[in-house]
Design an enzyme around this catalytic site. Structure first.
Site, short mmCIF file in Angstrom:
data_model
loop_
_atom_site.label_atom_id
_atom_site.label_comp_id
_atom_site.label_asym_id
_atom_site.label_seq_id
_atom_site.Cartn_x
_atom_site.Cartn_y
_atom_site.Cartn_z
N HIS A 63 -7.68 -1.29 4.95
CA HIS A 63 -8.32 -0.55 3.85
C HIS A 63 -8.24 -1.27 2.51
CE1 HIS A 63 -4.11 0.19 3.45
NE2 HIS A 63 -4.29 0.75 2.28
N ASP A 64 -7.50 -2.38 2.43
CA ASP A 64 -7.38 -3.14 1.19
C ASP A 64 -8.18 -4.44 1.22
OD1 ASP A 64 -5.47 -1.35 0.18
OD2 ASP A 64 -3.79 -2.49 1.00
N GLU A 94 4.71 -3.27 5.55
CA GLU A 94 3.74 -4.03 4.77
C GLU A 94 4.57 -4.85 3.78
OE1 GLU A 94 -0.11 -3.66 1.85
OE2 GLU A 94 1.74 -2.61 1.49
N ASP A 131 1.82 6.68 7.35
CA ASP A 131 2.02 5.76 6.25
C ASP A 131 3.19 6.29 5.42
OD1 ASP A 131 1.39 3.68 4.36
OD2 ASP A 131 -0.70 3.85 5.02
N ASP A 178 4.55 1.11 3.33
CA ASP A 178 3.82 0.54 2.21
C ASP A 178 4.72 -0.35 1.34
OD1 ASP A 178 1.13 0.82 0.85
OD2 ASP A 178 2.42 1.36 -0.84
O1 TEU Z 1 -0.98 -2.42 -0.83
C1 TEU Z 1 -0.14 -3.30 -1.51
C2 TEU Z 1 -0.55 -4.70 -1.66
O2 TEU Z 1 0.27 -5.52 -1.35
C3 TEU Z 1 -1.77 -5.25 -2.25
O3 TEU Z 1 -2.32 -6.19 -1.33
C4 TEU Z 1 -2.76 -4.22 -2.61
O4 TEU Z 1 -3.37 -3.93 -1.41
C5 TEU Z 1 -3.83 -4.57 -3.59
O5 TEU Z 1 -5.03 -4.37 -2.94
C6 TEU Z 1 -3.85 -5.95 -4.12
O6 TEU Z 1 -5.14 -6.43 -4.18
C7 TEU Z 1 -0.48 -1.14 -0.55
C8 TEU Z 1 -1.58 -0.25 -0.01
O7 TEU Z 1 -2.03 -0.75 1.21
C9 TEU Z 1 -2.64 -0.11 -1.04
O8 TEU Z 1 -3.74 0.62 -0.57
C10 TEU Z 1 -2.04 0.57 -2.24
O9 TEU Z 1 -2.97 0.62 -3.29
C11 TEU Z 1 -0.78 -0.14 -2.73
O10 TEU Z 1 0.10 -0.52 -1.67
C12 TEU Z 1 0.02 0.79 -3.61
O11 TEU Z 1 0.56 1.82 -2.86
#
Ligand code: TEU
Ligand code: CA
Length: 555
Positions: free
Chosen positions: A327-328, A255, A98, A200
């Site tokens: 994970h989100d 992402e 990542d 990310d």
């Molecule tokens: O996620 C960024 C993002 O676009 C969002 O969807 C975020 O997941 C958030 O949950 C909105 O509801 C990335 C990572 O995958 C996430 O785990 C991090 O918290 C975020 O970036 C910041 O680094």
């Protein structure tokens, strides 16, 4: 279309904190992952995407990095990492890291310097602006995790930008020194032998210079139009590609919140020299009354339209990534399937069929291959995630929305659903740890766990294993052209794939009721590649049982 290893691969995402604890401190770690490589090999995956393992104060579970070239103490040491990489490679499993470079931790050396004074050498590594005063930030943008996106810093009486938590200051990518630092760090990891990067929020690294107020939906303004897919993002990625990515045999997945199919053709085009593929989010954004928080399900036709648009518009031009959770996100079976005991296994298998038969590189999030479900949260005290904790505070504890109304919405979408420990067996704490887990284990681990499922040939696990194996034997699964059927149906997701003379028919029922289906003439009596429920396909009209899925093949 070029044939490449990363188009043919199946990727497995590990969230290290919740995967396997090797030393009883209740936190998953690198040695824990190494100890489970044989499980992953048996499943058949080709690549591991490792969520961040770098040094971090864990404001956002490792997505706030204080040293890109050190391992988080909780997770082990650099020697542990090197061993994990070597052991994975021994098993022909690649590791994708990542890369979190839209922001650092506020405890990163660069930021600690940057905030010291306006003329510090690192000042311009971050995004500093004057506000009117200590209470009035430069503009109305809200952070993704609640509150303003600007944090006032007493030292120099200026504000810094943080699109995420205030402990995640955004880097200033317009500064060539920042880009050089990032590229040098990336090369260091590539030289170590890693196999790629998941980047990310990489669509957010370039901000518009003017930074005007955003449209206010709720308390704050939306920074989206000014930070997503900004003016220089493609230039910076091309520079990264030229200086780093093109020099190694690695894969990249961006992402990219806010990405459209048009933009994806640029980010991940066959010949655009940026990334290999991107994560799009249209199919996981139901949109609700309270920001992202909602317990409403999108109609199946909406989901199908989105998937079909990505399948058809990127065909032969750019490469898709395929995912239903990470994970989100909440657990796929709870969100898109049906996690009631009588339907959980069939609906999990159906979703897997639907996704893995599409064109693109499939991503399996840890536990998805077991049909792991959302967690039955009882109280806000159960949350560990900064996003859920802050959201409850901002929407509910503040008195804006009554608890009874907000609760079903937050527990349906909380990121902690995905972060409960991997369920390995039916012993205490699901075999994840001998200590006290950092986040509660889902009580259904006695039923749903890797040990039971690897022993049961009809399990969700074995179904995933078969899908992965089929991909290796049938290039049509990777390279075949997608065409939707029955686009109006609110119950069935049906499509074909075509590669030269070969053809697949993919039929997935998203209904908990029996649904009639007419097999297209050319497929009647054709062999079944995979199915989650036994059926016969030699007559025109058949009845699908709840969540039934099958694939017929013309060779
Ligand atoms: O996620 C960024 C993002 O676009 C969002 O969807 C975020 O997941 C958030 O949950 C909105 O509801 C990335 C990572 O995958 C996430 O785990 C991090 O918290 C975020 O970036 C910041 O680094
Ligand atoms: Ca541990």
């Amino acid at each position: 279309m070029n044939r490449t290893w990363w188009k043919e691969a199946v990727i497995y995402q590990i969230y290290p904190r919740s995967f396997m604890d090797s030393n009883g401190d209740g936190i998953g770690d690198l040695n824990g992952i190494t100890s489970r490589l044989d499980y992953l090999k048996y499943l058949g995956i080709d690549v591991i995407w490792l969520s961040p393992v770098y040094q971090s104060p864990n404001d956002d579970n490792g997505y706030d990095i204080s040293d890109y070239q050190a391992i988080m103490d909780d997770f082990g040491t650099m020697e542990d990492f090197d061993r994990l990489l070597a052991e994975a490679h021994k098993r022909n499993i690649r590791i994708v890291m990542d890369l979190v470079v839209n922001h650092t931790s506020d405890e990163h050396q660069w930021f600690m310097e940057s905030r010291k004074s306006k003329d510090n050498a690192y000042r311009d590594y971050y995004i500093w602006r004057e506000g009117q005063d200590a209470q009035t930030p430069p503009n109305n943008w809200g952070s993704c995790f609640g509150g303003s996106a600007w944090q006032y810093d007493k030292e120099t009486e200026m504000y810094y930008l943080h699109l995420f938590s205030k402990k995640q200051p955004d880097l200033n990518w317009d500064n060539p020194k920042v880009r050089e630092e990032v590229f040098t760090m990336m090369k260091w990891w590539c030289d170590k032998g890693i196999d790629g990067f998941r980047m990310d929020v990489i669509s957010m690294i370039s901000k518009t210079k003017e930074m005007p107020d955003g449209k206010v939906n709720d308390l704050y303004g939306d920074y989206g139009p000014f930070c997503m897919n900004g003016p220089n993002v493609h230039q910076y990625l091309q520079e990264m590609n030229e200086k780093v990515l093109s020099k190694y045999d690695i894969m990249t997945v961006g992402e990219t919140p806010g990405v459209t199919t048009e933009l994806a053709k640029q980010y991940a085009g066959e010949n655009t020299h940026e990334l290999n593929m991107v994560f799009q989010f249209e199919h996981v954004e139901e949109g609700g009354k309270y920001g992202k928080w909602t317990d409403e399900k999108a109609p199946l036709t909406t989901f199908k339209n989105i998937m079909t648009r990505w399948q058809t518009e990127l065909y032969d031009k750019a490469w898709n990534s395929l995912f239903l959770d990470n994970h989100d996100q909440p657990r796929a079976v709870s969100r898109f399937g049906d996690d009631r005991p009588e339907h959980r296994e069939n609906s999990a298998k159906m979703l897997a069929t639907c996704l893995h038969m599409m064109q693109g590189t499939p991503y399996i999030y840890q536990g998805e291959e077991l049909g792991m479900t959302n967690y039955p949260f009882q109280s806000p005290k159960d949350f560990r995630d900064i996003e859920s904790i802050n959201a409850y505070e901002e929407w509910c504890a503040s008195g804006r929305v009554p608890h009874e109304v907000f609760w079903p919405c937050i527990i349906a979408k909380s990121r902690d659903n995905a972060r409960t420990p991997m369920q390995w067996d039916d012993t205490k704490h699901a075999g994840f740890t001998t200590g006290t887990p950092w986040i509660a284990v889902n009580p259904n681990y006695t039923e749903i766990n890797a040990k039971a499922e690897t022993n049961d040939p009809n399990s969700v696990f074995h179904y995933y294993k078969k899908l992965i194996m089929l991909r290796k034997q049938n290039p049509i699964m990777v390279y075949g052209k997608y065409e939707p059927l029955l686009e109006e149906s609110e119950e069935l997701f049906v499509y074909t794939r075509t590669l030269e003379k070969e053809k697949l028919l993919v039929v997935c029922s998203f209904s908990d009721q029996a649904v009639p289906f007419i097999i297209p003439d050319e497929f009647i009596g054709m062999p079944c590649l995979i199915a989650n429920i036994e059926n016969t396909y030699d007559q025109r009209e058949i009845t699908l049982r709840p969540y039934e899925a099958f694939v017929l093949q013309i060779k």
